[in-house]
Design a protein around this motif. Structure first.
Motif, mmCIF file in Angstrom:
data_model
loop_
_atom_site.group_PDB
_atom_site.id
_atom_site.type_symbol
_atom_site.label_atom_id
_atom_site.label_comp_id
_atom_site.label_asym_id
_atom_site.label_seq_id
_atom_site.Cartn_x
_atom_site.Cartn_y
_atom_site.Cartn_z
ATOM 1 N N THR A 188 -4.143 -6.908 20.488
ATOM 2 C CA THR A 188 -3.689 -7.623 18.923
ATOM 3 C C THR A 188 -2.423 -6.878 18.577
ATOM 4 O O THR A 188 -1.650 -7.383 17.520
ATOM 5 N N HIS A 189 -2.170 -5.636 18.968
ATOM 6 C CA HIS A 189 -0.856 -4.920 18.491
ATOM 7 C C HIS A 189 -0.316 -4.286 19.786
ATOM 8 O O HIS A 189 -1.097 -3.912 20.785
ATOM 9 N N THR A 190 0.902 -3.662 19.775
ATOM 10 C CA THR A 190 1.373 -2.709 20.640
ATOM 11 C C THR A 190 0.870 -1.309 20.376
ATOM 12 O O THR A 190 1.070 -0.209 20.993
ATOM 13 N N PRO A 270 -5.602 1.746 9.825
ATOM 14 C CA PRO A 270 -6.395 2.891 9.831
ATOM 15 C C PRO A 270 -5.773 4.160 10.674
ATOM 16 O O PRO A 270 -6.288 5.073 10.416
ATOM 17 N N PHE A 271 -4.845 3.792 11.500
ATOM 18 C CA PHE A 271 -4.078 4.743 12.418
ATOM 19 C C PHE A 271 -3.025 5.405 11.737
ATOM 20 O O PHE A 271 -2.250 6.334 12.554
ATOM 21 N N THR A 272 -2.524 5.125 10.616
ATOM 22 C CA THR A 272 -1.613 5.991 9.794
ATOM 23 C C THR A 272 -2.149 6.298 8.365
ATOM 24 O O THR A 272 -2.697 5.580 7.766
ATOM 25 N N GLU A 273 -1.618 7.221 7.763
ATOM 26 C CA GLU A 273 -2.133 7.808 6.684
ATOM 27 C C GLU A 273 -0.897 9.153 6.162
ATOM 28 O O GLU A 273 -0.877 9.917 6.944
ATOM 29 N N CYS A 311 4.215 0.756 9.119
ATOM 30 C CA CYS A 311 4.758 2.165 9.423
ATOM 31 C C CYS A 311 3.686 3.094 8.884
ATOM 32 O O CYS A 311 2.922 2.714 7.807
ATOM 33 N N GLY A 312 4.000 4.290 9.062
ATOM 34 C CA GLY A 312 3.355 5.482 8.348
ATOM 35 C C GLY A 312 3.095 6.811 9.316
ATOM 36 O O GLY A 312 3.894 6.799 10.259
ATOM 37 N N MET A 313 2.419 7.772 8.613
ATOM 38 C CA MET A 313 2.264 8.899 9.368
ATOM 39 C C MET A 313 0.961 8.813 10.257
ATOM 40 O O MET A 313 0.064 8.432 9.679
ATOM 41 N N TRP A 332 4.947 10.247 13.312
ATOM 42 C CA TRP A 332 5.192 8.765 12.538
ATOM 43 C C TRP A 332 5.342 7.781 13.435
ATOM 44 O O TRP A 332 5.442 7.770 14.728
ATOM 45 N N ALA A 333 4.733 6.443 13.045
ATOM 46 C CA ALA A 333 4.803 5.438 13.959
ATOM 47 C C ALA A 333 5.111 4.182 13.005
ATOM 48 O O ALA A 333 5.008 4.164 11.794
ATOM 49 N N PHE A 334 5.735 3.190 13.987
ATOM 50 C CA PHE A 334 5.915 1.926 13.006
ATOM 51 C C PHE A 334 5.817 0.801 14.004
ATOM 52 O O PHE A 334 5.537 0.947 15.288
HETATM 53 N N1 PHE Z 1 -0.048 -2.231 14.830
HETATM 54 C C1 PHE Z 1 0.515 -2.602 13.243
HETATM 55 C C2 PHE Z 1 0.164 -4.245 13.078
HETATM 56 O O1 PHE Z 1 0.084 -4.893 14.113
HETATM 57 C C3 PHE Z 1 1.845 -2.270 12.773
HETATM 58 C C4 PHE Z 1 1.923 -0.767 12.708
HETATM 59 C C5 PHE Z 1 2.306 0.025 13.819
HETATM 60 C C6 PHE Z 1 1.571 -0.061 11.592
HETATM 61 C C7 PHE Z 1 2.327 1.408 13.610
HETATM 62 C C8 PHE Z 1 1.940 1.320 11.469
HETATM 63 C C9 PHE Z 1 2.213 2.048 12.362
HETATM 64 O O2 PHE Z 1 0.344 -4.926 12.164
#
Ligand code: PHE
Length: 369
Positions: A188-190, A270-273, A311-313, A332-334
């Protein structure tokens, strides 16, 4: 000793008899007139004006004549040969002109005819912009990472700290492969590529992952069940939100030019904070369209800002799920929407244009391969 034969009668040399010369000349002229093309004329020239032609042979006989007779015979033969060579020249010119005219017609090219040549294909603008987006990070030392589109639920959700009954896990949002019990989904996302990268690469990790993603959305102007995201992930010692901000700013400068501000708004993943939504200042109006009386801006709908993505940590729980010590490492990720970026960067109004595969849409992006 006998005196030179002054009484030699040239007329007795058959070839030089006036009728013979005239006949040779007339035959030559007739043959020249009858020559239908340049090849034939070449043969006629050889036969009637070549070294072994009657007139050339007659010419050779002149030398043997007594001086008195030479002049007369020479004149007649000379005139005949000149007549033949003139006729040849004239006929040659006529036939060459005819040939040139024919060639012009026969070999002419109608430049307005379609060539029948197949048009060059080109990559889809989603592909080229995805590569361009990733390139901004590759230039900063990131590597391109990949993961499967048919993904285990564990990578897509569990390892990313989605609790078991998180609403995103339901069939309302997620395509399950088979039933909900299989544990296999279309990603559902990368973000599962974050997990795969952290499990398979030595630290530090700096990766970008462009790729196809799936959600149970209907196709409309702004949604599609199949779309693309660009994931970014950096995990190293001592990374802070300032690095996240710097990465995003570099991306905005690389894609849209220098001098555009970015801003973070608080959000939740859930995966960033902490988590954020990141916006960039509108690259068209540069934020001016929000001012009173300013002309409206189509690109940002006069909001002055354009939403880039989430995005987030990296949540320490994600690091732990990947066997990484969260006291030593941070990250960090986005995640950015690729079609979204294509749409606002190129003023594409509808997702339909992107998925329909009409070359009238793709061609203006160029045939960059
Ligand atoms: N995976 C999230 C989404 O599909 C986007 C995201 C990626 C958010 C990495 C934070 C960090 O909406």
């Amino acid at each position: 000793m006998s005196a030179p034969n002054k009484s030699f009668d040239p007329v007795e040399v058959t070839a030089l008899q006036p009728e013979e010369v005239a006949r040779a000349r007339d035959e030559a002229l007739a043959a020249i007139a009858a020559a239908g093309d340049l090849d034939e004329l070449k043969r006629v020239r050889l036969e009637h004006a070549g070294d072994r032609s009657p007139l050339a042979l007659a010419n050779r006989e002149i030398g043997a004549l007594p001086p008195a007779a030479k002049a007369d015979a020479g004149k007649r033969v000379g005139q005949a040969r000149r007549a033949v060579s003139d006729a040849l020249k004239e006929r040659q010119a006529v036939l060459e002109a005819e040939r040139d005219e024919r060639v012009l017609v026969e070999e002419s090219v109608d430049v307005t005819l379609s060539t029948g040549r197949a048009a060059y294909g080109a990559r889809h603008p989603v592909t080229t912009i995805a590569e361009r987006m990733a390139d901004v990070f590759v230039a900063m030392g990131f590597e391109v990472a990949e993961g499967p589109e048919v993904e285990a639920e564990w990578f897509n959700f569990d390892a990313l700290n989605f609790i078991p009954d998180h609403p995103a896990r339901t069939m309302q949002d997620t395509f399950f492969v088979g039933s909900e019990e299989t544990g296999v989904v279309l990603r559902t996302h990368t973000s599962p590529v974050q997990i795969r990268s952290l499990l398979s690469r030595p630290l530090p990790v700096y990766v970008v992952a462009p790729g196809r993603t799936y959600r149970t959305d209907e196709l409309d102007a702004t949604h599609a069940p199949v779309f693309h995201q660009l994931e970014g992930l950096a995990v190293d010692e001592g990374l802070t939100m300032a690095d996240l901000r710097g990465g995003i700013d570099a991306f905005v400068a690389g894609m849209f030019g220098e001098g555009l501000k970015t801003r973070f708004r608080p959000s939740y993943f859930p995966f960033t904070e902490p988590s954020g939504e990141v916006d960039m200042q509108c690259f068209v109006c540069r934020g001016t369209s929000v001012e009173r009386g300013a002309p409206p801006c189509r690109t940002c709908r006069s909001e002055g800002w354009i939403e880039l993505g989430g995005c987030g940590m990296v949540n320490p729980r994600v690091l732990v799920a990947c066997g990484i010590d969260p006291d030593r490492y941070s990250g960090w990720a986005f995640g950015l929407g690729i079609e979204r970026t294509l749409m606002f960067r190129h003023d594409v109004r509808s997702f339909h244009d992107i998925v329909e595969g009409d070359v009238r849409f793709t061609l203006p992006f160029g045939t960059e391969i």
